[in-house]
Design a protein around this motif. Sequence first.
Motif, PDB file in Angstrom:
ATOM      1  N   ILE A 142      45.009  31.141  36.451  1.00 55.13           N
ATOM      2  CA  ILE A 142      44.714  30.046  37.377  1.00 55.13           C
ATOM      3  C   ILE A 142      44.175  28.849  36.610  1.00 55.13           C
ATOM      4  CG2 ILE A 142      43.224  29.321  39.292  1.00 55.13           C
ATOM      5  CD1 ILE A 142      43.501  32.166  40.391  1.00 55.13           C
ATOM      6  N   TYR A 143      43.363  29.112  35.577  1.00 54.68           N
ATOM      7  CA  TYR A 143      42.861  28.005  34.751  1.00 54.68           C
ATOM      8  C   TYR A 143      43.998  27.362  33.970  1.00 54.68           C
ATOM      9  CZ  TYR A 143      38.464  30.354  35.814  1.00 54.68           C
ATOM     10  OH  TYR A 143      37.413  30.948  36.456  1.00 54.68           O
ATOM     11  N   TRP A 144      44.973  28.170  33.534  1.00 52.62           N
ATOM     12  CA  TRP A 144      46.147  27.614  32.858  1.00 52.62           C
ATOM     13  C   TRP A 144      46.901  26.673  33.793  1.00 52.62           C
ATOM     14  CZ3 TRP A 144      51.357  29.349  34.076  1.00 52.62           C
ATOM     15  CH2 TRP A 144      52.331  28.721  33.291  1.00 52.62           C
ATOM     16  N   LEU A 145      47.102  27.117  35.044  1.00 53.71           N
ATOM     17  CA  LEU A 145      47.782  26.256  36.005  1.00 53.71           C
ATOM     18  C   LEU A 145      46.981  24.991  36.275  1.00 53.71           C
ATOM     19  CD1 LEU A 145      49.070  28.907  38.567  1.00 53.71           C
ATOM     20  CD2 LEU A 145      50.441  27.553  36.973  1.00 53.71           C
ATOM     21  N   GLY A 171      38.426  29.584  41.813  1.00 57.95           N
ATOM     22  CA  GLY A 171      38.595  28.196  42.201  1.00 57.95           C
ATOM     23  C   GLY A 171      39.827  27.832  42.983  1.00 57.95           C
ATOM     24  N   VAL A 172      40.476  28.808  43.662  1.00 54.18           N
ATOM     25  CA  VAL A 172      41.637  28.433  44.462  1.00 54.18           C
ATOM     26  C   VAL A 172      41.180  27.726  45.727  1.00 54.18           C
ATOM     27  CG1 VAL A 172      42.942  30.398  43.577  1.00 54.18           C
ATOM     28  CG2 VAL A 172      41.785  30.588  45.790  1.00 54.18           C
ATOM     29  N   GLN A 173      42.044  26.886  46.255  1.00 52.53           N
ATOM     30  CA  GLN A 173      41.722  26.152  47.474  1.00 52.53           C
ATOM     31  C   GLN A 173      42.204  26.866  48.738  1.00 52.53           C
ATOM     32  OE1 GLN A 173      42.839  24.292  44.618  1.00 52.53           O
ATOM     33  NE2 GLN A 173      40.650  23.979  44.367  1.00 52.53           N
ATOM     34  N   GLY A 204      34.533  30.771  54.312  1.00 55.86           N
ATOM     35  CA  GLY A 204      34.770  29.342  54.399  1.00 55.86           C
ATOM     36  C   GLY A 204      34.902  28.616  53.076  1.00 55.86           C
ATOM     37  N   ARG A 205      34.867  29.326  51.949  1.00 55.18           N
ATOM     38  CA  ARG A 205      34.959  28.659  50.645  1.00 55.18           C
ATOM     39  C   ARG A 205      36.386  28.274  50.279  1.00 55.18           C
ATOM     40  NH1 ARG A 205      32.194  33.122  47.101  1.00 55.18           N
ATOM     41  NH2 ARG A 205      33.201  34.407  48.719  1.00 55.18           N
ATOM     42  N   ALA A 206      37.354  28.796  51.000  1.00 53.44           N
ATOM     43  CA  ALA A 206      38.763  28.430  50.845  1.00 53.44           C
ATOM     44  C   ALA A 206      39.419  28.653  52.194  1.00 53.44           C
ATOM     45  CB  ALA A 206      39.448  29.278  49.774  1.00 53.44           C
ATOM     46  N   GLU A 207      40.520  27.963  52.435  1.00 55.67           N
ATOM     47  CA  GLU A 207      41.242  28.189  53.674  1.00 55.67           C
ATOM     48  C   GLU A 207      42.058  29.467  53.560  1.00 55.67           C
ATOM     49  OE1 GLU A 207      43.361  24.767  55.034  1.00 55.67           O
ATOM     50  OE2 GLU A 207      41.499  23.800  55.666  1.00 55.67           O
TER      51      GLU A 207
END
Length: 285
Positions: A142-145, A171-173, A204-207
């Motif tokens: 995910i950090y690479w992306l 850290g995904v949204q 609630g930290r991501a949808e």
Amino acid sequence: MERKAQPEDCSNDLDPDYFPIPPEAAKAMNTCYIASTYSTCTLEEISAAAPGGLRWFQLYVHRNREVSKNLVQRAEASGFQALVLTADLPYTGRRRDDIRNGFRLPPHMKLKNLEGAFEGDDSSEYGLPPNSLDASVTWNDIYWLRSLTQLPIIIKGILTREDAELAVRHGVQGIIVSNHGGRQLDGGLATIDALVEIVEAVQGRAEVYLDGGIRKGSDILKALALGAKCVFIGRPALWGLAYKGEEGLQDVLRILQDEFRLSMALAGCASVSEIGPHLVQFSKL
């Protein structure tokens, strides 16, 4: 993500991949369109077909990371608004219907986003070289992306609380609760059964979104009642296309909208904000 689910947002996941899906229908119905890596139209063609539409790009990571890097950058340059990382397909599942039917990608159809990427390799029934997918993908990718794009990252294929917590930690949204249409692991959880614990874990930290098994407007009501922001569809979109192309797909989306609004009214909900878990009763069996 800034855009919240409304009754008209019964979003349309057009992932079954191997057919040209009209993005014009999604735009006309104010609906999100997810374009697959394996689309038979290029990212640029999809973008040009429905300028201004809400569209996301679904990425399958390949062992040749330059191929995936190029796709991500093309998606952002073409105006896609989010990146959807496929997390449940390190290998293609044993799809017995495909085996029984002798399925192969028809010769007149190509995975146009990947043309020239794997020249010289023999193709499988899906038009890809065998073992081209990268089974070594980890959470750190995910950090690479993130180093490649400014687009929000949504992860698709989450079915457990533990993975949902890891997704948020990295850290995904957004999270799409998905079992890949039941075509990967036989006997895997139904997405509606996994939804509650994932919503609780995310806090609630991501949808949180859901796909799989959405066939009626009341299915949408149940998913939203259990905490999904919106839902995605796959097979019903293909049924609509088989019936009457773009017009048929719009008919499918319109039917779902109408059924959803009716289900809301019959449940006593005047707005989406009034939908909640009080509408759903769980069996004690």
